[in-house]
Design an enzyme around this catalytic site. Structure first.
Site, mmCIF file in Angstrom:
data_model
loop_
_atom_site.group_PDB
_atom_site.id
_atom_site.type_symbol
_atom_site.label_atom_id
_atom_site.label_comp_id
_atom_site.label_asym_id
_atom_site.label_seq_id
_atom_site.Cartn_x
_atom_site.Cartn_y
_atom_site.Cartn_z
ATOM 1 N N CYS A 2 0.834 -1.197 0.000
ATOM 2 C CA CYS A 2 0.000 0.000 0.000
ATOM 3 C C CYS A 2 0.872 1.251 0.000
ATOM 4 C CB CYS A 2 -0.960 0.088 1.175
ATOM 5 S SG CYS A 2 -2.118 -1.271 1.269
ATOM 6 N N ARG A 27 4.131 0.019 -4.757
ATOM 7 C CA ARG A 27 3.897 -0.527 -3.423
ATOM 8 C C ARG A 27 2.630 -1.378 -3.345
ATOM 9 N NH1 ARG A 27 6.924 1.906 0.495
ATOM 10 N NH2 ARG A 27 5.463 1.206 2.065
ATOM 11 N N TRP A 78 -2.564 -2.848 -1.743
ATOM 12 C CA TRP A 78 -2.207 -4.265 -1.876
ATOM 13 C C TRP A 78 -3.136 -4.983 -0.901
ATOM 14 C CZ3 TRP A 78 -0.186 -8.284 1.156
ATOM 15 C CH2 TRP A 78 0.323 -9.377 0.443
ATOM 16 N N ASN A 104 -2.369 1.792 5.717
ATOM 17 C CA ASN A 104 -1.472 0.734 5.277
ATOM 18 C C ASN A 104 -1.153 -0.093 6.507
ATOM 19 O OD1 ASN A 104 0.625 -0.828 4.287
ATOM 20 N ND2 ASN A 104 2.127 0.828 4.358
ATOM 21 N N GLY A 105 -1.481 -1.385 6.501
ATOM 22 C CA GLY A 105 -1.199 -2.221 7.669
ATOM 23 C C GLY A 105 -2.352 -3.162 7.937
ATOM 24 N N GLU A 505 18.265 -17.082 -6.803
ATOM 25 C CA GLU A 505 17.821 -15.740 -7.165
ATOM 26 C C GLU A 505 17.333 -15.703 -8.624
ATOM 27 O OE1 GLU A 505 17.014 -13.157 -5.782
ATOM 28 O OE2 GLU A 505 17.159 -11.559 -7.251
ATOM 29 N N LYS A 509 13.594 -14.576 -9.623
ATOM 30 C CA LYS A 509 13.323 -13.449 -10.526
ATOM 31 C C LYS A 509 12.431 -13.893 -11.685
ATOM 32 C CE LYS A 509 14.393 -10.807 -8.889
ATOM 33 N NZ LYS A 509 14.919 -10.077 -7.758
ATOM 34 N N GLU A 512 8.882 -14.490 -10.443
ATOM 35 C CA GLU A 512 8.264 -13.249 -9.983
ATOM 36 C C GLU A 512 7.699 -12.421 -11.141
ATOM 37 O OE1 GLU A 512 11.254 -10.865 -8.040
ATOM 38 O OE2 GLU A 512 9.794 -9.932 -6.734
ATOM 39 N N HIS A 528 19.488 -36.488 -6.170
ATOM 40 C CA HIS A 528 18.717 -36.970 -5.011
ATOM 41 C C HIS A 528 17.217 -36.727 -5.178
ATOM 42 C CE1 HIS A 528 22.397 -37.902 -2.904
ATOM 43 N NE2 HIS A 528 22.853 -36.679 -3.170
ATOM 44 N N LYS A 627 6.193 -4.082 -3.624
ATOM 45 C CA LYS A 627 7.627 -3.865 -3.452
ATOM 46 C C LYS A 627 8.055 -4.008 -1.997
ATOM 47 C CE LYS A 627 11.688 -2.300 -4.893
ATOM 48 N NZ LYS A 627 12.496 -3.220 -5.706
#
Ligand code: M6R
Length: 632
Positions: A2, A27, A78, A104-105, A505, A509, A512, A528, A627
């Site tokens: 948010c 955000r 968000w 936001n929260g 990573e 990426k 994502e 394995h 983000k």
């Protein structure tokens, strides 16, 4: 998680708020909305526009509307409570419809509050945030009654900074559990914004004739560089002429005031089609900045701030690195450097798990908390847990004045500049370099490296930006490779030793931003189990730069190729032998094997980027993500 933006003192609020939200959209982008106090001076009224979907939907909705006024708030969401619909979009309105709130929260006691409010108010959304709007309205009405009693000769009514809205917000927050960054406007107090925070960021902007607030400085730099980070449990009252801060007990105090040195261009695309591509290309400069001015007048390596004394550092016998997502991978790379150069045992931990497993911490345990935003709740909480156990905490972050930076005993800043793309790229690279610096610093303080060895290692670090320029030149080759492979539905990344975090990573990426299933594995683990996933033509990306375990990696490559995998190798320039082992080779320059991850990650970033654009994905704002994750 948010984005909040607010302004008092500008008339053209519609444009100002939408522009502010544009810088914060990364955000959260499930919905967006704004509220302004507009109308005539004699009869100010609340005007509200909100839309599900990206900011573009709000932009179209406000087009042609009169959204001028005295104070306004904007929000990009968000979603946590309730799906991303128009009705769940912020701002939320409380009481008689003249008061609006952005939040936001998460309110942890939302069920109790909902039950409490149930009889008196009709809720218009599924969100916890709307409850806050009603709570503030309830308190404001109570204050009005108290004021009437005062007029009738009863006891004096106390208000924060002589603001009824401020006091109502303060009282309402006294009933809330959980995290919040919130802002409130009320048509009855047309030029005032009240803002407060606990556990989610909020930055105030001081201007000459206007005051501002935003979830981060990227939203403010167009208007002012004079900013003040609100601290936990602080409340601010903004008018066009002033910003005053008190704690949630009502006592005057201050936030953390500083001047921002990022420039406006740094937060713009500058001709690149996406922020992510721009940020990948900015990596040589970002690494250069992070390495700048790292020696004191005695030729000794230094961090950004004075912190635990040398003696204490020599007594450190264990290091924990705590971080999430990409920052966690940076910590994994750093482990190799700290163990090798400073001869300290390092555990790298997912921050959201760390405190719940009761780790053994004491004043001899150094906890390194890595977070580009410095606001990730899981990482901030892990750092707080470590400090509670009297373990010294060093923050590695990109954001000056962030919660993590302020909560830690010391800070090592990555100087990557603003990163807008949701996928972390340049902040990752600078985190790796910062942790390498930390490893050398620890080696210096613990005397595990000679001054000469330390100098040599630093010179190698200083050579990285030039080498990164050469890696970026592989962009066209990688775009072509990505075009050929983009439609595969599964990718594997394999590596050993310091290459392993890059395999993880690279897979993160790709997942994502392209939404393609990808996984990273230690190459030795393939046999394995994961090798069962290989089928004819399944792409495997092998991080195969020069290292003491390269021969072992070649065996794993042979095993997957024998089962039909198409192998793309990221290898060291001059390694012609690799051509016999891979279908495609991307070369990066030769460096010390502990530094190779800084170079080899770049082809994986570019690969993810080009696969995602081939598939028509929204590279900078991938679905379901935000983000900065300020909820647990
Ligand atoms: O701000 P932080 O570094 O603490 O963020 C941690 C993760 O949320 C972040 O790295 C996330 O995984 C990125 N979107 C990865 O690209």
């Amino acid at each position: 998680m948010c984005g909040i933006f607010g302004c008092t003192g500008r008339d053209d609020l519609g444009e100002v708020l939408v522009e502010g939200l544009t810088t914060l959209e990364y955000r959260g982008y499930d919905s967006a909305g704004l509220a302004v106090v507009g109308g005539s001076r004699a009869a100010p009224e609340l005007r509200l526009v909100k839309r599900a979907g990206k900011l573009s939907a709000l932009r179209s909705a406000v087009d042609g509307q009169d959204l001028s006024g005295t104070a306004g708030l904007g929000h990009t969401r968000w979603a946590t409570h309730g799906p991303p619909t128009d009705r769940n979009a912020h701002p939320h309105v409380g009481g008689d419809g003249r008061l609006a709130i952005v939040h936001n929260g998460i309110l942890e006691n939302h069920e109790a509050l909902r039950a409490e409010l149930a009889g008196g108010v009709e809720l218009a959304s599924d969100t916890d945030s709307e409850l806050l709007a009603h709570l503030v309205a309830v308190e404001r009405d109570a204050l009005a009654r108290e004021a009437a009693d005062v007029a009738a000769g009863a006891a004096q009514s106390a208000t924060v900074g002589a603001s009824v809205l401020g006091e109502a917000t303060r009282r309402a927050l006294g009933r809330c559990e959980g995290q919040f960054a919130l802002a409130v406007i009320d048509a009855r107090d047309p030029a005032t914004i009240v803002a407060a925070r606990r556990g989610a960021p909020l930055i105030l902007g001081h201007g000459d004739t206007a005051s501002w607030l935003a979830s981060d400085v990227a939203g403010l730099i167009r208007h002012t560089r004079d900013v003040e980070a609100l601290m936990d449990d602080q409340l601010a009252i903004l008018t066009p002429e002033s910003v005053s801060v008190c704690d949630l007990g009502g006592n005057p105090t201050r936030g953390h005031r500083y001047t921002v040195d990022w420039d406006v261009e740094a937060a713009e695309k500058q001709g690149y089609p996406h922020f992510m591509l721009k940020e990948i290309n900015e990596q040589p400069g970002a690494v250069r900045e992070t390495l700048l001015d790292r020696f004191d007048e005695h030729g000794r390596l230094r961090l950004d701030e004075e912190w635990v004394g040398d003696g204490e550092l020599r007594r450190i016998d264990k290091v924990y690195v705590v971080a999430c997502g990409t920052s966690y991978h940076a910590g994994m790379v750093g482990r190799y450097a700290i163990e090798h150069w400073a001869r300290l045992g390092v555990d790298v931990e997912i921050a959201s798990e760390f405190r719940y497993r009761d780790p053994i911490l004491n004043p001899h345990t150094l906890v390194v908390a890595i977070s580009q935003s410095g606001e990730t709740t899981d990482t901030v909480a892990a750092a707080a847990h470590a400090r509670d156990q009297r373990a010294p905490v060093l923050a590695v972050t990109n954001v000056v004045g962030s919660t993590l930076a302020r909560a830690a005993d010391g800070v090592l800043y990555t100087r990557a500049g603003p990163e807008i793309g949701v996928a972390a790229t340049k902040t990752f690279l600078t985190q790796v370099v910062a942790v390498d610096l930390l490893a050398l610093y620890l080696a210096q303080e613990r005397r595990t490296l000679l001054a000469e060895e330390l100098g040599d290692a630093f010179v190698r670090l200083e050579g990285l930006p030039e080498l990164l320029d050469r890696v970026l030149a592989t962009g066209d080759q990688i775009a072509e490779l990505a075009a050929g492979l983009a439609h595969r539905d599964y990718f594997m990344f394999i590596a050993r030793h310091a290459g392993l975090p890059i395999a993880l990573e690279g897979a993160l990426k790709l997942k994502e931003i392209s939404y393609t299933h990808a996984e990273g594995f230690p190459a030795g683990e393939m046999k394995h189990g994961p090798i069962a996933l290989i089928d004819d033509g399944g792409p495997v990306i092998a991080l195969a730069t020069r290292s003491h375990v390269r021969a072992k990696l070649l065996s794993s490559i042979a095993e997957v190729r024998a089962r039909g995998a198409v192998v793309v190798a990221v290898a060291t320039e001059g390694d012609t032998e690799i051509r016999a082992h891979a279908d495609h080779v991307v070369y990066v320059p030769d460096v010390h094997e502990l530094l190779a991850p800084v170079l080899s990650v770049v082809p994986t970033q570019l690969f993810a980027y080009h696969v995602a654009t081939q598939l028509g994905r929204d590279v900078d704002q991938p679905r379901n993500l935000a983000k900065t994750v300020t909820v647990e």
